[in-house]
Design a protein around this motif. Structure first.
Motif, PDB file in Angstrom:
ATOM      1  N   ASP A   1      -2.764   4.331  -0.979  1.00 18.81           N
ATOM      2  CA  ASP A   1      -1.437   3.817  -0.642  1.00 18.81           C
ATOM      3  C   ASP A   1      -0.406   4.252  -1.673  1.00 18.81           C
ATOM      4  N   GLY A   2      -0.642   5.406  -2.290  1.00 14.45           N
ATOM      5  CA  GLY A   2       0.334   5.972  -3.214  1.00 14.45           C
ATOM      6  C   GLY A   2       0.070   5.598  -4.657  1.00 14.45           C
ATOM      7  N   PHE A   3       1.044   5.909  -5.492  1.00 11.64           N
ATOM      8  CA  PHE A   3       0.927   5.631  -6.920  1.00 11.64           C
ATOM      9  C   PHE A   3       0.767   4.135  -7.169  1.00 11.64           C
ATOM     10  N   SER A   4      -0.121   3.783  -8.097  1.00 13.23           N
ATOM     11  CA  SER A   4      -0.401   2.364  -8.359  1.00 13.23           C
ATOM     12  C   SER A   4       0.853   1.618  -8.816  1.00 13.23           C
ATOM     13  N   TRP A   5       1.753   2.287  -9.551  1.00 14.51           N
ATOM     14  CA  TRP A   5       2.948   1.597 -10.049  1.00 14.51           C
ATOM     15  C   TRP A   5       3.959   1.311  -8.938  1.00 14.51           C
ATOM     16  N   LYS A   6       3.737   1.892  -7.758  1.00 12.02           N
ATOM     17  CA  LYS A   6       4.591   1.601  -6.610  1.00 12.02           C
ATOM     18  C   LYS A   6       3.951   0.557  -5.684  1.00 12.02           C
ATOM     19  N   SER A   7       2.720   0.171  -5.964  1.00 17.41           N
ATOM     20  CA  SER A   7       1.995  -0.749  -5.096  1.00 17.41           C
ATOM     21  C   SER A   7       2.593  -2.147  -5.172  1.00 17.41           C
ATOM     22  N   LYS A   8       2.692  -2.774  -4.018  1.00 17.99           N
ATOM     23  CA  LYS A   8       3.156  -4.159  -3.951  1.00 17.99           C
ATOM     24  C   LYS A   8       1.993  -5.129  -4.133  1.00 17.99           C
ATOM     25  N   ASP A   9       0.773  -4.634  -3.956  1.00 13.97           N
ATOM     26  CA  ASP A   9      -0.415  -5.487  -4.015  1.00 13.97           C
ATOM     27  C   ASP A   9      -1.604  -4.645  -4.467  1.00 13.97           C
ATOM     28  N   LEU A  10      -1.952  -4.723  -5.738  1.00 13.55           N
ATOM     29  CA  LEU A  10      -3.028  -3.896  -6.280  1.00 13.55           C
ATOM     30  C   LEU A  10      -4.389  -4.253  -5.688  1.00 13.55           C
ATOM     31  N   GLU A  11      -4.588  -5.507  -5.287  1.00 11.55           N
ATOM     32  CA  GLU A  11      -5.860  -5.839  -4.646  1.00 11.55           C
ATOM     33  C   GLU A  11      -5.968  -5.149  -3.286  1.00 11.55           C
ATOM     34  N   GLN A  12      -4.848  -5.055  -2.588  1.00  9.30           N
ATOM     35  CA  GLN A  12      -4.839  -4.317  -1.325  1.00  9.30           C
ATOM     36  C   GLN A  12      -5.104  -2.831  -1.592  1.00  9.30           C
ATOM     37  N   SER A  13      -4.534  -2.291  -2.663  1.00  8.83           N
ATOM     38  CA  SER A  13      -4.788  -0.891  -3.035  1.00  8.83           C
ATOM     39  C   SER A  13      -6.272  -0.676  -3.298  1.00  8.83           C
ATOM     40  N   ALA A  14      -6.888  -1.631  -3.992  1.00 10.94           N
ATOM     41  CA  ALA A  14      -8.322  -1.545  -4.284  1.00 10.94           C
ATOM     42  C   ALA A  14      -9.134  -1.580  -2.988  1.00 10.94           C
ATOM     43  N   GLN A  15      -8.756  -2.454  -2.061  1.00 13.01           N
ATOM     44  CA  GLN A  15      -9.469  -2.550  -0.783  1.00 13.01           C
ATOM     45  C   GLN A  15      -9.333  -1.256   0.012  1.00 13.01           C
ATOM     46  N   ILE A  16      -8.151  -0.673   0.008  1.00 12.99           N
ATOM     47  CA  ILE A  16      -7.925   0.599   0.703  1.00 12.99           C
ATOM     48  C   ILE A  16      -8.807   1.680   0.089  1.00 12.99           C
ATOM     49  N   ALA A  17      -8.921   1.696  -1.244  1.00  6.78           N
ATOM     50  CA  ALA A  17      -9.772   2.684  -1.923  1.00  6.78           C
ATOM     51  C   ALA A  17     -11.237   2.493  -1.550  1.00  6.78           C
ATOM     52  N   ARG A  18     -11.693   1.245  -1.493  1.00  2.93           N
ATOM     53  CA  ARG A  18     -13.091   0.981  -1.111  1.00  2.93           C
ATOM     54  C   ARG A  18     -13.367   1.425   0.327  1.00  2.93           C
ATOM     55  N   GLU A  19     -12.433   1.147   1.218  1.00  3.88           N
ATOM     56  CA  GLU A  19     -12.584   1.589   2.609  1.00  3.88           C
ATOM     57  C   GLU A  19     -12.568   3.115   2.686  1.00  3.88           C
ATOM     58  N   GLY A  20     -11.732   3.738   1.881  1.00  9.28           N
ATOM     59  CA  GLY A  20     -11.688   5.193   1.831  1.00  9.28           C
ATOM     60  C   GLY A  20     -12.980   5.778   1.302  1.00  9.28           C
TER      61      GLY A  20
END
Length: 189
Positions: free
Chosen positions: A82-101
């Protein structure tokens, strides 16, 4: 610059080992990690080999230069982030997206359907703890014998480096960004 004489004899002996899938790592602080992996993908695709590229930090709708080119070539590329981590609105969601990926990439690697699988920028979700290092190591060890895997990104974990067959560290000597020159489309994307 020192002028050299070109070699007149082959500087190495051809290895006599068996050909098999390799684990390749492009890491370091310099430019060219993804670009080198994309070059391998194009080389394999040009030989008629099935290739899949996964990008762990790019969104699925990304339209960078590589996406446009790969689309024209018929080479599959998929954003898993979901893009650069510093632009993320929700790092846990970013982590979940990475796990699904990672699950998508794992399935592709283990299927044996691909000659080459590129895991672009996979080191970031690894070092952030979003993807379990042990899972990645297990897949790299247990993948079908003919499958090549390229991993890219800064700060590649030593455990992956130790497991890899070929590791290249891109070292930054100087960078235009440090001179106040912004990123440029076609060079940085």
């Amino acid at each position: 610059m020192q002028i050299e004489s070109p070699p007149t004899e082959k500087p190495y002996e051809k290895p006599d080992g068996e050909r098999r899938g390799l684990v390749l790592v492009n890491t370091g602080d310099g430019k060219g990690k993804s670009t080198a992996a994309f070059g391998l993908a194009i080389r394999a695709h040009g030989r008629g080999k099935p290739v899949k590229v996964f990008q762990f930090m790019k969104v699925p709708t990304a339209r960078f230069g590589e996406h446009r080119t790969f689309e024209k070539l018929g080479l599959p590329i998929q954003g898993l982030g979901d893009g650069f981590s510093w632009k993320s609105k929700d790092l846990e969601q970013s982590a979940q997206i990475a796990r699904e990926g990672w699950e998508k990439a794992r399935v592709a690697i283990m299927s044996g359907d691909y000659f080459l699988v590129v895991l672009d920028e996979v080191t970031y979700p690894l070092v952030y703890g979003w993807i379990a290092l042990e899972q990645v190591q297990q897949v790299l060890r247990e993948r079908p014998v003919h499958v090549h895997v390229v991993l890219t990104g800064r700060r590649c974990p030593q455990e992956i480096i130790d497991l890899a067959d070929t590791v290249t560290e891109m070292k930054m000597i100087k960078h235009a960004f440090d001179q106040g020159i912004p990123a440029q489309r076609g060079i940085e994307d």
